[in-house]
Design a protein around this motif. Structure first.
Motif, short mmCIF file in Angstrom:
data_model
loop_
_atom_site.label_atom_id
_atom_site.label_comp_id
_atom_site.label_asym_id
_atom_site.label_seq_id
_atom_site.Cartn_x
_atom_site.Cartn_y
_atom_site.Cartn_z
N ARG A 130 0.83 -1.21 0.00
CA ARG A 130 0.00 0.00 0.00
C ARG A 130 0.86 1.25 0.00
O ARG A 130 0.43 2.29 -0.48
N ASP A 131 2.05 1.15 0.58
CA ASP A 131 2.94 2.31 0.70
C ASP A 131 4.36 1.93 0.33
O ASP A 131 4.84 0.86 0.71
N VAL A 132 5.02 2.84 -0.40
CA VAL A 132 6.45 2.73 -0.68
C VAL A 132 7.08 3.99 -0.12
O VAL A 132 6.73 5.10 -0.52
N ARG A 133 7.97 3.81 0.84
CA ARG A 133 8.61 4.94 1.51
C ARG A 133 10.08 4.97 1.11
O ARG A 133 10.81 4.01 1.37
N LEU A 134 10.50 6.06 0.47
CA LEU A 134 11.91 6.26 0.17
C LEU A 134 12.48 7.16 1.26
O LEU A 134 12.03 8.30 1.44
N ASP A 135 13.44 6.65 2.00
CA ASP A 135 14.06 7.37 3.11
C ASP A 135 15.37 7.98 2.60
O ASP A 135 16.32 7.27 2.30
N PHE A 136 15.39 9.31 2.52
CA PHE A 136 16.54 10.02 1.96
C PHE A 136 17.45 10.61 3.03
O PHE A 136 18.23 11.51 2.74
N SER A 137 17.40 10.10 4.26
CA SER A 137 18.22 10.67 5.32
C SER A 137 19.71 10.54 5.03
O SER A 137 20.51 11.34 5.53
N GLY A 138 20.12 9.59 4.20
CA GLY A 138 21.53 9.42 3.85
C GLY A 138 21.89 9.95 2.47
O GLY A 138 23.02 9.77 2.02
N LEU A 139 20.96 10.61 1.79
CA LEU A 139 21.22 11.13 0.45
C LEU A 139 22.19 12.30 0.52
O LEU A 139 22.01 13.20 1.34
N THR A 140 23.22 12.29 -0.32
CA THR A 140 24.20 13.38 -0.33
C THR A 140 24.08 14.25 -1.57
O THR A 140 24.61 15.36 -1.58
N TRP A 141 23.43 13.79 -2.63
CA TRP A 141 23.26 14.59 -3.85
C TRP A 141 22.25 13.93 -4.76
O TRP A 141 22.05 12.72 -4.70
N ILE A 142 21.62 14.73 -5.60
CA ILE A 142 20.73 14.21 -6.65
C ILE A 142 20.88 15.10 -7.87
O ILE A 142 21.04 16.33 -7.74
N ASP A 143 20.87 14.50 -9.05
CA ASP A 143 20.90 15.27 -10.29
C ASP A 143 19.63 14.97 -11.09
O ASP A 143 18.71 14.31 -10.58
N SER A 144 19.56 15.45 -12.32
CA SER A 144 18.35 15.26 -13.12
C SER A 144 18.07 13.79 -13.41
O SER A 144 16.91 13.39 -13.53
N SER A 145 19.09 12.96 -13.51
CA SER A 145 18.87 11.52 -13.70
C SER A 145 18.25 10.90 -12.46
O SER A 145 17.40 10.01 -12.56
N GLY A 146 18.65 11.37 -11.29
CA GLY A 146 18.04 10.90 -10.06
C GLY A 146 16.58 11.31 -9.97
O GLY A 146 15.73 10.52 -9.55
N LEU A 147 16.28 12.54 -10.40
CA LEU A 147 14.89 12.99 -10.43
C LEU A 147 14.08 12.14 -11.40
O LEU A 147 12.95 11.75 -11.10
N SER A 148 14.66 11.83 -12.53
CA SER A 148 13.99 10.96 -13.50
C SER A 148 13.70 9.59 -12.89
O SER A 148 12.63 9.01 -13.11
N ALA A 149 14.64 9.08 -12.10
CA ALA A 149 14.43 7.79 -11.43
C ALA A 149 13.26 7.88 -10.45
O ALA A 149 12.45 6.95 -10.35
N LEU A 150 13.14 9.00 -9.75
CA LEU A 150 12.01 9.17 -8.83
C LEU A 150 10.69 9.18 -9.58
O LEU A 150 9.70 8.61 -9.13
N LEU A 151 10.68 9.81 -10.75
CA LEU A 151 9.46 9.82 -11.57
C LEU A 151 9.12 8.41 -12.05
O LEU A 151 7.94 8.03 -12.08
N MET A 152 10.13 7.62 -12.39
CA MET A 152 9.88 6.24 -12.81
C MET A 152 9.40 5.39 -11.62
O MET A 152 8.51 4.55 -11.78
N VAL A 153 9.96 5.60 -10.44
CA VAL A 153 9.48 4.89 -9.25
C VAL A 153 8.01 5.24 -9.03
O VAL A 153 7.18 4.36 -8.76
N HIS A 154 7.67 6.51 -9.17
CA HIS A 154 6.26 6.92 -9.01
C HIS A 154 5.37 6.21 -10.02
O HIS A 154 4.28 5.76 -9.70
N ARG A 155 5.83 6.12 -11.24
CA ARG A 155 5.04 5.44 -12.28
C ARG A 155 4.75 4.00 -11.87
O ARG A 155 3.62 3.52 -11.97
N HIS A 156 5.76 3.32 -11.39
CA HIS A 156 5.59 1.91 -11.00
C HIS A 156 4.75 1.76 -9.73
O HIS A 156 3.96 0.82 -9.63
#
Length: 132
Positions: free
Chosen positions: A51-77
């Motif tokens: 029912r829920d997919v939680r992405l925990d970004f507490s350890g994220l150090t950087w994101i670029d446009s490819s990372g944003l694209s990956a988030l959009l693909m995760v949302h699609r799925h």
């Protein structure tokens, strides 16, 4: 000037009942965005009842446009699996990117599955050529 080595990129999935939590650490970029998709997508297709997919970004150090694209693909799925995506513990740079690109509400609001018709009759389906 001392340069510290980059934090290695890791994704650690953890399933509890109807929730999948994925801890993301390091840089989410061109080189690592496929790793995020590889960690999430198979669990959505293999594991029924999420029912829920939680992405925990507490350890994220950087994101670029490819990372944003990956988030959009995760949302699609997650939408196709009828699960709600949550973006937890967002660092400031991720928060700014999500607001500048105006995708925060899109990524985190429960809604119709990807490919569903929009109010004006168009489809929100994303193809390899881009948005239709």
């Amino acid at each position: 000037m001392t340069h510290l080595p980059p934090v290695p990129f890791t994704v650690v999935p953890d399933r509890a009942a109807d929730t999948l939590t994925v801890r993301v650490s390091g840089e989410l970029d061109y080189d690592t965005s496929g790793d995020l998709l590889d960690a999430v997508v198979p669990l959505l297709s293999e594991e029924a009842g999420l029912r829920d997919v939680r992405l925990d970004f507490s350890g994220l150090t950087w994101i670029d446009s490819s990372g944003l694209s990956a988030l959009l693909m995760v949302h699609r799925h997650t939408s196709e699996a009828r699960a709600v995506l949550h973006l937890d513990h967002r660092p400031g740079f991720l928060e700014r990117m999500l607001h500048l690109t105006d995708v925060l509400d899109f990524l985190t609001e429960p809604g119709a599955p990807a490919g569903a018709a929009l109010a004006d009759g168009r489809s929100d389906e994303v193809t390899e050529a881009g948005a239709t």
